[in-house]
Design an enzyme around this catalytic site. Structure first.
Site, mmCIF file in Angstrom:
data_model
loop_
_atom_site.group_PDB
_atom_site.id
_atom_site.type_symbol
_atom_site.label_atom_id
_atom_site.label_comp_id
_atom_site.label_asym_id
_atom_site.label_seq_id
_atom_site.Cartn_x
_atom_site.Cartn_y
_atom_site.Cartn_z
ATOM 1 C CB CYS A 232 -5.400 4.422 -4.060
ATOM 2 S SG CYS A 232 -4.656 2.709 -4.423
ATOM 3 C CB THR B 45 -0.138 1.304 -5.120
ATOM 4 O OG1 THR B 45 -1.674 0.964 -4.709
ATOM 5 C CG2 THR B 45 0.636 0.808 -4.099
ATOM 6 C CB CYS C 125 -1.006 0.108 1.147
ATOM 7 S SG CYS C 125 -2.008 1.409 1.289
#
Length: 270
Positions: free
Chosen positions: A209, A211, A76
């Site tokens: 997010c 990634t 993550c």
């Protein structure tokens, strides 16, 4: 009933429960992790991070990451930045940097004032210019694994995307037997993107997010021919910066930078 000390952290709106398990005696079940991440009956978070001993001379710590549904994931990006901030000042962590192991590989974090920059592992499984019908007509999409799998779809206006129904349909498509995260990216100009992400394991849109932002930026370099670094505005309003050196469809020295802060801390009974 056990009492668990925790810290709640946020990386550009992507929020995490962080547990110090350097002693190795804290074994949380999937149900307990899901409870801790529950926004109504628990602390509330997109996922849980656990700090563990590295077990290796090449790293200072080991990072374990669990999605809000209690399932463990390989990596993550924003979680890695929050993890780096959490361990800052601990024995083994250096004053300006830290190294930690994940299932996706060795990650290094660098402290830049209010921001944390992490060096991510090289992306894999890149697939460009794919086309299929996920249920509302044929669309073009691109795929990249930046520690976890990501689909990226370019849109004219990210605000108008029906992100939950469309993201859920793509995430559960038979094309992706492991599931996938889904990112809708709007190219603002040759330096800036807007990205909205539907996250596997959270099963909803998240405020950021890491990634996913990284996959969107790297794919934009490949598909649109824009130079890195790119600045990416996420749903929570913050801007993350993605850097890297492209070599054909491969990349090295991939970085993700942005804010990572402690929100509050406490103890909770589970």
């Amino acid at each position: 009933m056990d009492s668990v000390p925790f810290v709640k952290m946020s990386g550009a709106g992507n929020d995490f429960v962080v547990i110090d398990n350097r002693s190795g005696n804290r074994a949380l079940t999937r149900q307990q992790i899901e409870h801790l991440c529950d926004r109504h009956n628990g602390i509330g978070a997109d996922g849980l991070l656990a700090v563990e001993p590295a077990g290796s001379a090449e790293a200072d710590f080991r990072m374990r990451y669990y999605n809000a549904d209690g399932g463990e994931a390989e990596m993550c990006g924003n979680g890695a930045r929050c993890f780096a901030r959490f361990v800052q000042g601990m024995p083994r962590a250096k004053a300006d940097r830290v190294r930690f192991l994940t299932p996706a590989g060795l990650i290094s974090g660098e402290y830049l004032g209010a921001d944390v920059r992490v060096n991510l592992t090289a992306p894999t499984e890149t697939k460009l210019q794919q086309r299929t019908d996920f249920g509302w007509g044929e669309i073009d999409y691109h795929f990249m694994n930046t520690g976890v799998p990501h689909v990226v779809i370019y849109v004219a206006d990210a605000e108008k995307v029906e992100i939950v129904p469309q993201g859920r349909a793509i995430r559960r498509s038979a094309i992706f037997p492991r599931g996938t995260n889904v990112n809708f990216a709007q190219v603002v100009d040759d330096r800036n993107l807007i990205v909205r992400t539907y996250e596997r394991g959270v099963e909803d849109e998240t405020l950021a997010c890491g990634t996913g932002v990284t996959a969107a930026a790297l794919l934009t370099h490949l598909v649109k021919g824009v130079a890195l670094p790119l600045h990416v505005k996420v749903r929570g309003g913050d801007v993350l910066t993605v850097g890297g050196v492209g070599e054909g469809e491969s990349f090295r020295e991939v970085t993700l930078a942005g804010p990572a802060v402690e929100v509050f801390s406490g103890e909770i009974r589970i």
